[in-house]
Design an enzyme around this catalytic site. Structure first.
Site, PDB file in Angstrom:
ATOM      1  N   ASP A   9       3.663 -37.601   5.825  1.00 30.22           N
ATOM      2  CA  ASP A   9       4.848 -37.357   4.998  1.00 30.22           C
ATOM      3  C   ASP A   9       5.071 -35.849   4.934  1.00 30.22           C
ATOM      4  O   ASP A   9       4.205 -35.098   4.463  1.00 30.22           O
ATOM      5  CB  ASP A   9       4.633 -37.929   3.597  1.00 30.22           C
ATOM      6  N   ASP A 103      11.478 -37.872   7.728  1.00 27.38           N
ATOM      7  CA  ASP A 103      10.353 -37.052   7.283  1.00 27.38           C
ATOM      8  C   ASP A 103       9.059 -37.814   7.031  1.00 27.38           C
ATOM      9  O   ASP A 103       8.117 -37.261   6.457  1.00 27.38           O
ATOM     10  CB  ASP A 103      10.738 -36.270   6.025  1.00 27.38           C
ATOM     11  N   GLU A 104       8.962 -39.052   7.461  1.00 24.06           N
ATOM     12  CA  GLU A 104       7.701 -39.771   7.307  1.00 24.06           C
ATOM     13  C   GLU A 104       7.562 -40.856   8.362  1.00 24.06           C
ATOM     14  O   GLU A 104       8.552 -41.394   8.868  1.00 24.06           O
ATOM     15  CB  GLU A 104       7.552 -40.359   5.903  1.00 24.06           C
TER      16      GLU A 104
END
Length: 425
Positions: A9, A103-104
């Protein structure tokens, strides 16, 4: 074989990307998202989080909580480009990558431990690569399954307190055999599927922690929460999660919606917006090589009342005019006089698009036109061609993927001449 799953993350991803090109803002409270009064926060720096500014918070509220914050509009295209760079680093360690968002992602590194070391070592390598090559930070959870890996990555992150920012551990591992020692002390609201209603029901059973839930018998939990939710949460409370990392996940829907800086009351304006949104959504459909049978219109009025209307066609479609033909009557059946705050078009129920044949057994003109439009955009960019009704004094108003997901930026209200020009077109 016991699996080794990572959940990576990125730390304040959108803000961190912006700070690479605005190093003068490092250390200041920075907020990225919709800058207008109807916008929402996409990401906040840890300095801004000290003032309880967080993602999904209305931008107007964020300004009141942190008046000295620097607000930056989101740049989805840039974040997408940087996300590709991040995933390129992931791909050095495993091909088994399941993106959850820009983003993860989950990574299954079970087959890579002989080459790169144990899961914790791989996590540290990834963090070092991301920091050294991209000047970005990330937090990594390491665990035997996806559920625990995601929880562990949260524990690895930095934390903003009112008086300070606590550095994160960077990597947190849930060691096989110690899953319940990690899981059971956590608040029960950390479980996937525990929303406000479920949380209130669990509190009625005396449940505060995950361990409290795990110690209840199944009949009690199912009686309170229902069969599906009860058995699901009990399994999680006992650290049971056998879901694999899914490398290729086909989209279940494709769509776009926009919140407008000012309410739209004129049906002609809404018709233009429907054409514009349908053109963009159909273009994405064709890039996926799919047509859609189920088309959905979403309308949010000035008072936040939201309605959706759907129609299911006999065969899949993938062109803007076909979407407008199906959704236009649904829009015109609504009373828009209160003012429309948001308009959205989404598609689902995918299949191979059908090509209507003419009497000469040639593809219909709309199919040829759509193909030509795609070729022009591929060669000259998205602003090269678009619906005539989308042209404004400021140029062609194109829909960019990801744009507007955080609400509109502040824009001046059209003057009388511009409104008159738009009506005349």
């Amino acid at each position: 074989m016991e699996r080794t799953i990572l959940h990576v993350d990125m730390d304040a991803f959108y803000v961190s990307v912006e700070l690479r090109r605005r190093p003068d803002l490092v250390g200041q409270p920075v907020v990225v998202g919709g800058t207008g009064n109807r916008g929402v926060v996409a990401a906040a720096s840890y300095e801004a989080r000290r003032y309880d500014v967080h993602s999904a918070l209305p931008s107007a509220v964020a300004r009141r909580r942190c008046p000295h914050a620097v607000f930056l509009p989101g740049d989805h295209e840039l974040y997408t480009e940087v996300s590709r760079d991040v995933h390129e680093i992931f791909g050095r360690y495993t091909p088994l990558i399941e993106p959850l968002s820009l983003d993860e992602a989950f990574l299954d590194v079970s087959g890579a431990t002989r080459l790169f070391g144990e899961g914790v070592e791989i996590a540290r390598r990834i963090r070092a690569d991301v920091r050294g090559e991209l000047e970005l930070g990330c937090s990594v959870g390491v665990a035997p399954n996806k559920f625990l890996a995601k929880l562990a990555s949260v524990e690895a992150k930095p934390r903003a307190r009112p008086d300070r920012i606590e550095p994160g551990r960077g990597v947190v591992e849930v060691v096989p055999g110690a899953e319940l020692d990690f899981l059971h002390p956590l608040p029960v609201k950390r479980l996937w599927g525990v929303g406000p209603v479920t949380l209130e029901k669990l509190r009625g059973l005396g449940v505060k922690t995950v361990g409290d839930l795990a110690r209840l018998d199944e009949r009690t939990v199912v009686s309170a929460l229902g069969q599906a939710s009860g058995t699901h949460l009990l399994a999680l409370s006992r650290a049971l999660d056998d879901r694999p990392v899914e490398v290729d996940r086909d989209p279940k829907s494709i769509g776009h919606e926009e919140t407008y800086p000012h309410d739209l009351h004129d049906v002609a304006d809404l018709d233009r917006e429907l054409v514009r949104l349908s053109d963009a959504v159909s273009s994405r459909l064709r890039r996926h090589g799919a047509g859609a049978r189920t088309l959905t219109l979403k309308v949010r009025f000035a008072g936040f009342r939201t309605v959706t209307r759907s129609t299911t066609l006999d065969s899949p479609v993938d062109t803007g005019p076909e979407l407008v033909t199906a959704l236009g009557p649904l829009l015109h059946a609504l009373d828009v006089s209160p003012g429309v705050r948001l308009l959205g078009v989404s598609t689902s129920n995918f299949g191979a698009p059908s090509q209507q044949l003419s009497l000469l057994d040639e593809p219909a003109e709309s199919g040829n036109t759509a193909e030509a439009i795609d070729e022009i955009r591929d060669r000259f960019g998205t602003t090269a061609i678009g619906p005539a009704s989308s042209i404004s004094p400021r140029g062609l108003r194109v829909v960019r993927k990801g744009a507007q997901q955080w609400g509109p930026d502040q824009q001046p209200k059209p003057d009388g001449n511009e409104q008159e020009n738009r009506r005349s077109r």
